[in-house]
Structure formats: structure tokens, C-alpha cells
Scaffold this motif. Structure first.
Motif, PDB file in Angstrom:
ATOM      1  N   PHE A 297       0.802  -1.262   0.001  1.00 55.00           N
ATOM      2  CA  PHE A 297      -0.090   0.054   0.106  1.00 55.00           C
ATOM      3  C   PHE A 297       0.738   1.184   0.020  1.00 55.00           C
ATOM      4  CE2 PHE A 297      -3.142  -2.971   1.307  1.00 55.00           C
ATOM      5  CZ  PHE A 297      -4.374  -2.807   0.963  1.00 55.00           C
ATOM      6  N   THR A 298       2.332   1.180   0.207  1.00 55.95           N
ATOM      7  CA  THR A 298       2.846   2.296   0.265  1.00 55.95           C
ATOM      8  C   THR A 298       3.865   2.666  -1.135  1.00 55.95           C
ATOM      9  OG1 THR A 298       3.100   2.307   2.736  1.00 55.95           O
ATOM     10  CG2 THR A 298       4.842   3.425   1.428  1.00 55.95           C
ATOM     11  N   VAL A 299       4.400   1.453  -1.507  1.00 59.50           N
ATOM     12  CA  VAL A 299       5.345   1.677  -2.658  1.00 59.50           C
ATOM     13  C   VAL A 299       4.833   1.968  -3.796  1.00 59.50           C
ATOM     14  CG1 VAL A 299       7.027   0.360  -4.285  1.00 59.50           C
ATOM     15  CG2 VAL A 299       6.983  -0.054  -1.663  1.00 59.50           C
ATOM     16  N   PRO A 300       3.727   1.636  -4.358  1.00 60.17           N
ATOM     17  CA  PRO A 300       2.824   1.967  -5.475  1.00 60.17           C
ATOM     18  C   PRO A 300       2.533   3.321  -5.408  1.00 60.17           C
ATOM     19  CG  PRO A 300       2.061  -0.100  -4.923  1.00 60.17           C
ATOM     20  CD  PRO A 300       2.693   0.313  -3.896  1.00 60.17           C
ATOM     21  N   THR A 301       2.175   3.744  -4.301  1.00 62.63           N
ATOM     22  CA  THR A 301       1.556   5.050  -3.903  1.00 62.63           C
ATOM     23  C   THR A 301       2.920   6.249  -4.238  1.00 62.63           C
ATOM     24  OG1 THR A 301      -0.097   4.340  -2.526  1.00 62.63           O
ATOM     25  CG2 THR A 301       0.464   7.166  -2.265  1.00 62.63           C
ATOM     26  N   LEU A 302       3.873   5.750  -3.474  1.00 59.27           N
ATOM     27  CA  LEU A 302       5.060   6.664  -3.781  1.00 59.27           C
ATOM     28  C   LEU A 302       5.565   6.734  -5.280  1.00 59.27           C
ATOM     29  CD1 LEU A 302       7.144   5.282  -0.634  1.00 59.27           C
ATOM     30  CD2 LEU A 302       5.955   7.549  -0.853  1.00 59.27           C
ATOM     31  N   LEU A 303       5.506   5.688  -6.062  1.00 61.48           N
ATOM     32  CA  LEU A 303       5.825   5.581  -7.397  1.00 61.48           C
ATOM     33  C   LEU A 303       4.884   6.508  -8.267  1.00 61.48           C
ATOM     34  CD1 LEU A 303       6.376   2.019  -7.866  1.00 61.48           C
ATOM     35  CD2 LEU A 303       8.251   3.613  -7.655  1.00 61.48           C
ATOM     36  N   LEU A 304       3.530   6.532  -7.734  1.00 61.53           N
ATOM     37  CA  LEU A 304       2.736   7.328  -8.566  1.00 61.53           C
ATOM     38  C   LEU A 304       2.952   8.754  -8.331  1.00 61.53           C
ATOM     39  CD1 LEU A 304      -0.622   5.089  -8.093  1.00 61.53           C
ATOM     40  CD2 LEU A 304       1.027   5.489 -10.179  1.00 61.53           C
ATOM     41  N   PHE A 305       3.249   8.918  -6.919  1.00 64.37           N
ATOM     42  CA  PHE A 305       3.830  10.503  -6.406  1.00 64.37           C
ATOM     43  C   PHE A 305       4.860  11.059  -7.185  1.00 64.37           C
ATOM     44  CE2 PHE A 305       5.599  13.178  -3.506  1.00 64.37           C
ATOM     45  CZ  PHE A 305       4.583  14.183  -3.334  1.00 64.37           C
TER      46      PHE A 305
END
Length: 305
Positions: free
Chosen positions: A23-31
Motif C-alpha cells: 500500500f506504500t510503494v505503488p503510491t510513492l511511485l505514482l507520487f
């Protein structure tokens, strides 16, 4: 027994780490891709003289920023942005919170109907909203002038959108109208989640409806109020230019010019993309600064119940 307990704890830690990763890494990648990369590219392009129509880019260092400092229209546009943001915060907060209290505490008949009606402008596009309000502002058949004449208020001869003294603030009502329903839903959800036992206890202590509003409701929904203020500031600096562009085009004589419209003017009409990108960096800095100030003013400790 101890070994079994260690294996159980290690398994739980592995599950927690996997949960955090998913739940964190994909969000960081999109950000990073949609926020950080464009920001870095913007800083890079702002150091060049570039028309945006060819690959010819001339490195000029900080000259775009030097020009921006000496550009009086930039500071006028920044001040207009601040005024619009403050006006939107005040009116949006007061109207949406007032309507939420009215619907939640008085149980108006058909309150679900009113919720849907008030939320309807949120789903409209800026073009539709501005078209409606241009018709309302019209000096010949608009409904605003006759209504104001009942209170002895006369419209400017050039119209509300054509007068330099009223053009900027005339953009605020459409912007507020299309966002009140969004915050109304947020405030209603927060108010309706407050346990009734708190109201009953306050009533036993002799607190009337007004006292309950300021002693129970307002403190408990401060996080939602803070969100409303900060998000309104962000959307104002980044979206108000659409209303300005559609209603006044930044006129008359730059009276309603904001940074967004001035950036668009330099980028797509004057073909000065380097300078326009420098203005975009100013918008980013102004948005972050105003948001931090508003967050500091309206932030508070979280109450639990």
C-alpha cells in the motif's frame, strides 16, 4: 514453546511488512511520477528561454526569475490569487458548515433532497458553471441585478464582470457555489458521527443548541474544517484561473489577472514557455506557503470520543 512464539511473531511481522509495502510503494511511485518528476522538469525548463514550439532551448539561468521579480503584473496576479483564496475560504467554510448544521441538527424535511440539490453543482464542469453565471450577471436579462436593486445596490455601468473594481470578486460566487456541496457532505458525515450521548449530557448540563454547536460540534470536526480550508486554498491557486479565463479573461486591464491566467497567457499566446514555467514555480511556492499558514492557523489537537 518459545520457538513457536518467535515463529508466530516473525510471521506477523512479515505480513505487516508486506501490507506496508503493497500500500506504500505503488503510491510513492505514482507520487514520484506525477508530482516530483513534473516539478523537477518545471524547474529545469524555467532556466531556459524556450518558445515551446521547437527543440531550440537557450540556457539563461535565473533570468526568468529576475524578470518575474520586476514584472508588476506577476505581483498583481499573486495578490489577486491571495484575495480570491481568502474569500473562497471564508464563504465556502461559512456556507457549507452553516448548511451542514442546519440539515444535521434541525432535521429539515426532505434533507436528502436538499443534500442532492446542493451537491449537484459539484459535478458540473467549469464551462457550464461559468455559462450559467454569465447569464445571471447579464445586465439585460440576468437575475442578479434586479435582486440587488431591491436592496438599493446598482450594478456598475460596465457590468459586474467588466468593471475593474468588481471583476475579480465577481468570480468568487461561481467558485464557491460549485464547491459548497462537496464540503457540505464532509461536514455532514462528521457531525452525524458524533454520539448522541454527548448532546444528551450537554443538555442535562443546561447547554442549548448554540452552546452545543460551539462546545461540541465545532471542536470535534476541527480536522474536517482544517481539510476544508487547506484544500480550498490549494484548489483556489490551481483552479481559479479557469473561472477567470472563462468569465473575465484577466481583464479589464489585468484587474482580475491571476497567476494561472498570466502563466497561460505567456505560455500559449506569447510562446514564452520558460517564463511561464517560472510563474508555475511561483504558483507552487505560493500554494505551499498559503497552505502551511492556513494549516497552522486551523490545526488543533484531535479529540476522541
Amino acid at each position: 514453546m518459545i520457538a513457536k512464539l518467535k515463529n508466530t511473531l516473525n510471521g506477523r511481522n512479515a505480513q505487516q511488512n508486506m501490507f506496508v509495502f503493497v500500500f506504500t510503494v505503488p503510491t510513492l511511485l505514482l507520487f514520484t511520477w506525477f508530482v516530483l518528476v513534473p516539478t523537477v522538469q518545471g524547474l529545469y525548463y524555467s532556466l531556459f528561454s524556450w518558445s515551446g514550439l521547437s527543440s531550440n532551448m537557450t540556457f539563461i539561468g535565473l533570468k526568468n526569475y529576475e524578470r518575474m521579480v520586476n514584472d508588476s503584473v506577476v505581483w498583481l496576479a499573486l495578490w489577486n490569487d491571495i484575495k480570491v483564496a481568502l474569500a473562497r475560504v471564508i464563504f465556502t467554510l461559512v456556507i457549507s458548515l452553516g448548511l451542514a448544521l442546519l440539515l444535521a441538527r434541525t432535521k429539515v424535511f426532505g434533507d436528502k433532497f436538499f443534500r442532492n440539490v446542493l451537491f449537484f453543482p459539484v459535478v458540473l464542469t467549469a464551462v457550464v458553471i461559468c455559462t450559467i453565471w454569465m447569464m445571471m450577471y447579464n445586465s439585460n436579462f440576468g437575475i442578479i441585478n434586479p435582486f440587488l436593486e431591491l436592496f438599493g445596490i446598482e450594478a456598475p455601468k460596465a457590468g459586474w464582470l467588466g468593471d475593474k473594481n468588481t471583476a475579480l470578486m465577481s468570480v468568487v460566487p461561481p467558485a464557491v457555489w460549485c464547491s459548497v456541496g462537496f464540503y457540505l457532505v464532509i461536514f455532514l458525515s462528521a457531525i452525524e458521527s458524533i454520539p448522541m450521548t454527548l448532546y444528551e449530557s450537554a443538555l442535562l448540563d443546561g447547554a442549548n443548541g448554540l452552546r452545543q454547536t460551539f462546545s461540541i460540534i465545532i471542536p470535534l470536526i476541527r480536522p474536517q474544517i482544517n481539510f476544508c480550508v487547506v484544500y480550498t486554498v490549494i484548489s483556489s491557486f490551481n483552479a481559479s484561473y479557469m473561472f477567470i479565463d472563462l468569465l473575465t479573461k484577466g481583464g479589464p486591464n489585468n484587474a482580475s489577472q491571476v497567476l494561472g491566467t498570466y502563466m497561460t497567457l505567456n505560455g500559449f499566446e506569447y510562446h514564452k514557455f520558460g517564463y511561464a514555467t517560472a510563474i508555475a514555480m511561483l504558483i507552487l511556492a505560493a500554494t505551499a506557503t498559503m497552505s502551511a499558514i492556513m494549516n497552522r492557523i486551523f490545526s488543533s489537537e484531535t479529540y476522541e470520543y
